[in-house]
Design an enzyme around this catalytic site. Structure first.
Site, PDB file in Angstrom:
ATOM      1  N   ASP A 228      -0.074  -8.352   9.463  1.00 53.98           N
ATOM      2  CA  ASP A 228       0.338  -7.309   8.528  1.00 53.98           C
ATOM      3  C   ASP A 228       1.174  -7.992   7.448  1.00 53.98           C
ATOM      4  OD1 ASP A 228       2.745  -7.850   9.742  1.00 53.98           O
ATOM      5  OD2 ASP A 228       2.926  -5.914  10.737  1.00 53.98           O
TER       6      ASP A 228
ATOM      7  N   ARG B 236       1.353  -2.025  15.023  1.00 53.25           N
ATOM      8  CA  ARG B 236       1.640  -1.572  13.656  1.00 53.25           C
ATOM      9  C   ARG B 236       0.327  -1.406  12.910  1.00 53.25           C
ATOM     10  NH1 ARG B 236       5.571  -5.036  15.288  1.00 53.25           N
ATOM     11  NH2 ARG B 236       7.690  -4.189  15.269  1.00 53.25           N
TER      12      ARG B 236
END
Length: 684
Positions: free
Chosen positions: A97, A322
């Site tokens: 990410d 996430r």
């Protein structure tokens, strides 16, 4: 033998991955970020008077940040450099990410490797996933790094320009932030709505009805219409207690008259309707929906659920936590379908796999939904000896949701029955009017995914996915007679909007497109730690301090707490990550503006603030001459209508910290003043 150095973020992850790699691999952990934009006071002496001196960001030359290795990471950096000297290849295996990509970039900048560098990414810590990741490395994604760096600089500009304004006008030690200020405003706005709410009273009538030919088979029904007009319920009133529809508002006398007029009445079925019922399973978990459901079903706060989820991920039980994606890999779909068949039978899965599209704009890059790790899922029973307490509960929740997402629809039918009779003379002024009661039931004939999992909902008056509980009604036909018992007139008051819980706040932030779900837990923790919000049970109750902060921002920096503007910032960061927007120009517009009156930058607004009266900012009118003040030592009320001598302060009394803002009415303020006037002390 060639040596290969693999760097991940966490020691737990490093130990787990090392077990899947051969002896030629050395796995080390950076323990998160190794460097960051420092506080200005921590800059090298030669930079403190230059362009970096005020913010550690050179706002005059392309918003170039100055990075410094964190003091507690200097020893770690030395260790990594020493390990790199013994390596022939470097694998940067941080999370896929923006934060993980930035950590990899910072490692590259600081370690300055002279050996080949490969970016290694994976979404679960299993032997199969690690093996695939080794065979499919890539370069560092500069767009993701740019987006993370822009976000970090933006937060520095926002916080360091705005926080001093709060210190000067509200209280020292406060902070403002791009997402935390908007989250606080959401909670304050909900409390304002509760404070302004005017309750309305209404009555209804319930009763148990039994078919004349089926003694004992009774069901509950409610009065829904009287003489052809719908009987009002809570949803027919607005927040000012006014009836907003053409429904009939029943008072106590009317409700009691209905009860009296139905004694011995010839009640008959007037209408029977039946229609098919189908319900689809919920999509697999994203970061946001996991936090919401853990809050609803496990009573876990956002911070606690993310902490436990991080443990499960790092220890190889679930995939990366996430993510905004609801998609599952082909292997995960096959595993879920296979397990559903094994546990619930061949009819438990539909003929074709279910594919879920991610609705969230700018969903987290290339991730799957959160699911059990591996190409074959371990059942909760199989991990029961390894996981304990919240670890087991959260894994079980994720497993159930994932398997259920690939199962068949639940099917059945809903039945509705209307029963009516004219009211007898005993009803007095309502005599002769036709009273109609209604009952609705759902019969599930095939449970499908419900055998594994049902989604929860927030208790805030919204329609939820678990409304269709299985309620059976007797088989009846139009004209069938019924007898009524336990007829009861029941009075109600309309309720103010429910306060946010952590789960419902997460949902609102995501629905508005504000921030990233992966940051919601830390945002909620921040506003709690800063004293803006306190927990009462599961409810998030704003403090009076948050009212003052929100008022200052609304009055003088309205765009910074505007929901749409804040969501647009997130979209812009997505564009920067995709390479569709220049980050330097974007930061320049945010900080300096474009020179027009309509688009002033944050610096111009701070530098040219009008005179702000702290008394106005820190006051909330309560009505009847009463005012709430946010003082240095806590909130207090004062009576502005009291007769005092020249130069004397009005009567004042402290507000108990446990008293919620919506409880502080003018009458309650008067009670506090009366109670505090006996000891002869001058307060304030």
């Amino acid at each position: 033998m060639a040596r290969k150095l693999v760097i991940v973020e966490s020691p737990t992850k490093a130990r787990k991955i090392a077990g899947y790699l051969g002896p030629e691999f050395t796995v080390e952990a950076s323990v998160g970020h190794i460097r960051d934009i420092p506080l200005p006071k921590d800059l090298p002496a030669e930079l403190k008077k230059g362009p970096y001196g005020r913010l550690a960001v050179d706002v005059e030359h392309g918003f170039e940040p100055y990075y410094l290795v964190n003091a507690d990471k200097k020893a770690k950096v030395r260790e990594l450099k020493a390990a790199l000297k013994e390596a022939d290849e470097l694998y940067l295996a941080t999370d896929e990410d923006r934060e993980g990509e930035a950590i990899a970039w910072h490692l590259l900048q600081e370690l300055k490797p002279k050996v080949p560098v490969r970016r290694m990414v994976f979404h679960e810590i299993t032997k199969e996933a690690i093996t695939r990741a080794l065979a499919n490395t890539r370069d560092i994604d500069s767009g993701m790094v740019d987006a993370q760096e822009t976000r970090r600089i933006l937060d520095r500009l926002y916080g360091w320009e705005m926080s001093p304004v709060l210190w000067a006008k509200v209280r020292t030690g406060l902070s403002a932030g791009r997402v935390q200020s908007v989250a606080t405003r959401l909670i304050v706005d909900r409390e304002r709505a509760r404070m302004a709410f005017v309750s309305a009273g209404y009555w209804d009538v319930f009763g148990q009805f039994t078919p004349a030919a089926q003694a004992g088979d009774s069901f509950l029904a409610r009065l829904t219409s009287l003489d052809g007009a719908r009987v009002a319920t809570g949803r027919d009133f607005n927040s000012q207690g006014e009836l907003t529809s053409g429904a009939t508002q029943l008072n106590e006398a009317g409700a009691q008259a209905v009860v009296a007029g139905l004694q011995g009445a010839d009640l008959r079925v007037q209408e029977v309707a039946e229609k098919p019922y189908t319900r689809r399973p919920a999509a697999p978990f994203t970061t946001s929906t996991l936090q919401q459901e853990a809050g609803r079903k496990l009573r876990m706060g956002a911070r606690a659920s993310m902490r436990v989820a991080q443990f499960l991920y790092e220890n190889g039980y679930i995939t990366y936590i996430r993510t905004d994606s609801t998609a599952l890999s082909a292997e995960a779909i096959a595993a879920a379908r296979k397990q559903a068949v094994e546990l619930y039978g061949p009819d438990a899965v539909p003929p074709s796999p279910r594919l879920y599209a991610t609705k969230q704009k700018g969903a987290q890059e290339a991730h799957e939904a959160i699911r059990p790790a591996g190409d074959h899922f371990r059942t909760p029973k199989e991990v029961a000896g390894e996981l304990h307490g919240d670890q087991f509960k959260l894994y079980e929740l994720i497993w159930k949701r994932t398997v259920a997402s690939q199962m068949a629809d639940a099917k059945g039918f809903t039945a509705s029955i209307k029963i009516g009779a004219p009211l007898s003379a005993a009803a007095g002024f309502l005599a002769g009017q036709d009273a109609v009661f209604s009952a609705t039931g759902t019969v599930i004939t095939f449970r499908g995914f419900m055998a594994a999992y049902e989604e929860g909902r927030d208790k805030d008056g919204e329609k939820g996915d678990d409304d269709a509980r299985e309620v059976r009604l007797p088989k009846l036909a139009v004209g069938d007679g019924l007898t009524a018992r336990d007829l009861e007139a029941d009075g109600h008051s309309t309720n103010p909007p429910a306060r946010f819980t952590e789960a419902s706040l997460v949902k609102s932030l995501e629905d508005l497109g504000i921030g990233r779900p992966s940051t919601y837990a830390s945002t909620i923790s921040t506003i709690q730690d800063r004293g803006y919000v306190q927990n009462v049970g599961q409810a998030l109750v704003p403090t009076w301090l948050s009212f003052a902060v929100t008022k200052l921002l609304e009055d003088h920096f309205d765009w910074l707490v505007d929901y749409r503007f804040t969501a647009k910032m997130e979209e812009d960061l997505d564009d920067i990550a995709a390479g569709d927007r220049d980050r330097r120009k974007w930061l320049e517009l945010f900080y300096f503006g474009d020179g027009s009156k309509d688009r002033r930058g944050i610096k111009d607004r701070v530098d040219n603030l009008p005179e702000i009266d702290p008394v106005v900012i820190n006051s909330v009118p309560l009505g009847d001459g009463m005012r709430l003040r946010v003082g240095r030592y806590g909130p207090y009320v004062e009576d502005l209508a009291a007769q005092v001598g020249e130069g004397e302060a009005p009567p004042r009394a402290s507000v108990p910290p446990e008293m919620a803002p919506d409880e502080l009415t003018p009458g309650k303020a008067r009670e506090l003043l009366d109670a505090g006037s006996d000891d002869g002390r001058s307060l304030g």
